[in-house]
Enzyme design. Structure first.
Site, short mmCIF file in Angstrom:
data_model
loop_
_atom_site.label_atom_id
_atom_site.label_comp_id
_atom_site.label_asym_id
_atom_site.label_seq_id
_atom_site.Cartn_x
_atom_site.Cartn_y
_atom_site.Cartn_z
N ASP A 79 28.58 -17.02 -17.27
CA ASP A 79 28.80 -16.50 -18.63
C ASP A 79 27.50 -16.37 -19.41
OD1 ASP A 79 31.69 -16.29 -18.77
OD2 ASP A 79 31.66 -18.46 -18.45
N GLY A 119 18.72 -19.74 -13.05
CA GLY A 119 17.82 -18.75 -12.46
C GLY A 119 17.38 -17.71 -13.48
N MET A 153 21.29 -14.23 1.99
CA MET A 153 21.36 -14.00 0.54
C MET A 153 19.99 -13.77 -0.08
SD MET A 153 24.17 -16.50 -1.16
CE MET A 153 25.89 -16.03 -1.30
N GLY A 154 19.99 -13.49 -1.37
CA GLY A 154 18.72 -13.30 -2.07
C GLY A 154 18.82 -12.30 -3.21
N THR A 169 17.21 -21.60 -8.10
CA THR A 169 17.95 -20.55 -7.40
C THR A 169 17.51 -20.53 -5.94
OG1 THR A 169 18.24 -18.17 -7.03
CG2 THR A 169 16.31 -18.78 -8.29
N GLN A 220 24.78 -21.03 2.51
CA GLN A 220 23.36 -21.17 2.14
C GLN A 220 23.17 -21.92 0.82
OE1 GLN A 220 21.39 -17.01 3.30
NE2 GLN A 220 23.55 -16.83 2.81
N ASP A 254 17.36 -17.96 -4.38
CA ASP A 254 16.71 -16.66 -4.19
C ASP A 254 15.19 -16.72 -4.37
OD1 ASP A 254 19.30 -15.81 -3.96
OD2 ASP A 254 19.41 -14.92 -5.95
N GLY A 268 18.77 -15.00 -14.84
CA GLY A 268 19.69 -14.67 -15.92
C GLY A 268 19.69 -15.75 -17.00
N THR A 269 19.63 -17.00 -16.55
CA THR A 269 19.65 -18.12 -17.50
C THR A 269 18.40 -18.12 -18.37
OG1 THR A 269 20.92 -19.37 -15.90
CG2 THR A 269 19.81 -20.65 -17.61
O1 F6P Z 1 21.81 -16.10 -7.22
C1 F6P Z 1 22.04 -16.71 -6.00
C2 F6P Z 1 22.98 -15.92 -5.17
O2 F6P Z 1 23.25 -16.81 -4.16
C3 F6P Z 1 22.50 -14.56 -4.65
O3 F6P Z 1 21.68 -14.67 -3.54
C4 F6P Z 1 23.80 -13.86 -4.37
O4 F6P Z 1 23.66 -12.46 -4.47
C5 F6P Z 1 24.67 -14.34 -5.47
O5 F6P Z 1 24.20 -15.62 -5.82
C6 F6P Z 1 26.14 -14.37 -5.14
O6 F6P Z 1 26.79 -15.35 -5.89
P1 F6P Z 1 28.16 -15.21 -6.68
O7 F6P Z 1 29.15 -14.65 -5.74
O8 F6P Z 1 28.44 -16.61 -7.11
O9 F6P Z 1 27.88 -14.30 -7.84
#
Ligand code: F6P
Length: 374
Positions: free
Chosen positions: A75, A110, A177-178, A133, A299, A135, A112-113
């Site tokens: 949020d 991360g 992921m990333g 994060t 991950q 990422d 966004g925060t």
């Molecule tokens: O931000 C970390 C992360 O794991 C990204 O690598 C991935 O795209 C995203 O979160 C997916 O997370 P969610 O499904 O919780 O939005």
């Protein structure tokens, strides 16, 4: 005078969050005699006034635990679904911050925060952040906690995929992921000895990828591991995607912006299964059998690595030191062995991507890894 501080975790969860909460909390309450509360589920908890006491008992036994004892959410204060519609809840957050007599708010998250935190700084709140994060895409910090753990998990997965790919003479395409950054795919691809690494920052040519795999087969290695970042795209698509994103940030007209947003959404939906498509294309182009493994949320889950516990603890305790010194509007960044306050205005809205000539990329190319680019 006793200081009152609130801590929240926001965005996707990440190993090391509890270690960071403990680091801030224990240093703040035990060393500086501050009162610490936890805010549940990110910024939403501050809107809905859902808090918990973070005393010695709550802060004990959490160093090694994955996830976050506070809960998290994606949020945003200024665009939150509330009472059935999307609303700007910033004023409510400011009111509740004051109602709890908070002297500081610690936001652990991360990219966004960091943006959300800066908006609250602009509303006059004393905010300080920590970078987490898997990422590793937060700017101006050496690294983020969570990344090392995820790197270990993805590397272990690649190690395991190697023996099965070898036994069956197959290609295995492993999706890592990333978000739009390739750090995790690159790091685990290098550490796990992937034969091909595909990153969002280096758009690939499918024919080059197939060539690398055919070359290995011709050299007596009819198996290959392709480590693909979730945001990787082939050349033409990458240009189109970037074009749409640039357009979105340029257009101010509401109607036009809505149209570009819809185009972006349909582009993303069409590419949602790109790893499966890539695997199919490689089968056709190489004549080898190909399988897909999507590592997904494995991950992010589970026990943080020693390096992440250490990083989260040292950034967390440094955060308490900075609160005691009344340094706000900053992110506590890792710089070598130091923890350095970086103004949030320099962090928010920026993303640390992999430079295509990064030393990790250069090393990978030296050992023969293909990035599908040449
Ligand atoms: O931000 C970390 C992360 O794991 C990204 O690598 C991935 O795209 C995203 O979160 C997916 O997370 P969610 O499904 O919780 O939005």
């Amino acid at each position: 005078m006793t200081k009152h501080i609130g801590i929240l975790t926001s965005g996707g969860d990440s190993p090391g969050l509890n270690a960071a909460i403990r680091g801030v909390g224990k240093a703040a309450s035990g060393f500086y005699d501050m009162q610490v509360i936890g805010i549940r589920d990110g910024f939403r908890g501050l809107v809905e006034n859902r808090t918990m006491q973070l005393d010695g008992t709550m802060l004990s036994g959490i160093l090694t635990r994955g996830g976050t004892i506070l809960g998290t959410s994606r949020d945003k204060p200024h665009r939150m679904h509330f009472n059935g519609k999307r609303q700007d809840m910033t004023d409510v957050i400011v009111e509740n911050y004051q109602a709890h007599h908070l002297d500081a708010l610690v936001c652990i998250g991360g990219g966004g925060t960091q943006k959300n935190a800066l908006q609250l700084v602009e509303e006059g709140l004393n905010v300080i952040t920590l970078p987490k994060t898997i990422d590793n895409d937060v700017v101006l910090t050496d690294t983020t906690f969570g990344f090392d753990t995820a790197l270990g998990i993805a590397t272990d997965a690649i190690d395991r995929l190697h023996s099965t790919a070898h036994s069956h003479h197959r290609i295995i395409v492993v999706e890592i992921m990333g978000h739009r950054a390739g750090w995790l795919a690159l790091g685990s691809g290098v550490a796990g000895g992937a034969d091909v690494i595909l990153l969002p920052e280096i758009p690939y040519d499918i024919e080059r990828v197939a060539e690398a795999i055919r070359g290995r087969a011709a050299g007596g290695k009819p198996f290959s591991i392709v480590a693909v970042a979730e945001g990787a795209l082939p050349k033409g698509d990458a240009e189109r995607y970037q074009g749409l994103r640039d357009q979105k940030s340029r257009v101010s007209d509401k109607k036009e912006r809505k149209k570009v947003k819809a185009e972006l959404a349909s582009f993303e939906a069409a590419h949602a299964n790109h790893t499966v498509t890539l695997s199919r294309q490689l089968e056709e182009l190489t004549g080898l059998e190909s399988r897909v493994t999507i590592l997904g949320y494995l991950q992010r889950g589970g026990t943080p690595s020693a390096a992440d516990r250490l990083l989260a603890t040292r950034l967390g305790t440094a955060c308490a030191d900075l609160i005691a010194e009344e340094v706000f509007g900053v992110m506590v960044a890792a710089r070598g062995d130091l923890a350095v306050p970086i103004p949030l205005v320099e962090v928010a809205g920026n993303k640390k991507l992999v430079p295509p000539d990064h030393p990790w990329v250069v090393s990978a190319k030296r050992v023969g890894t293909s990035f599908g680019d040449s």
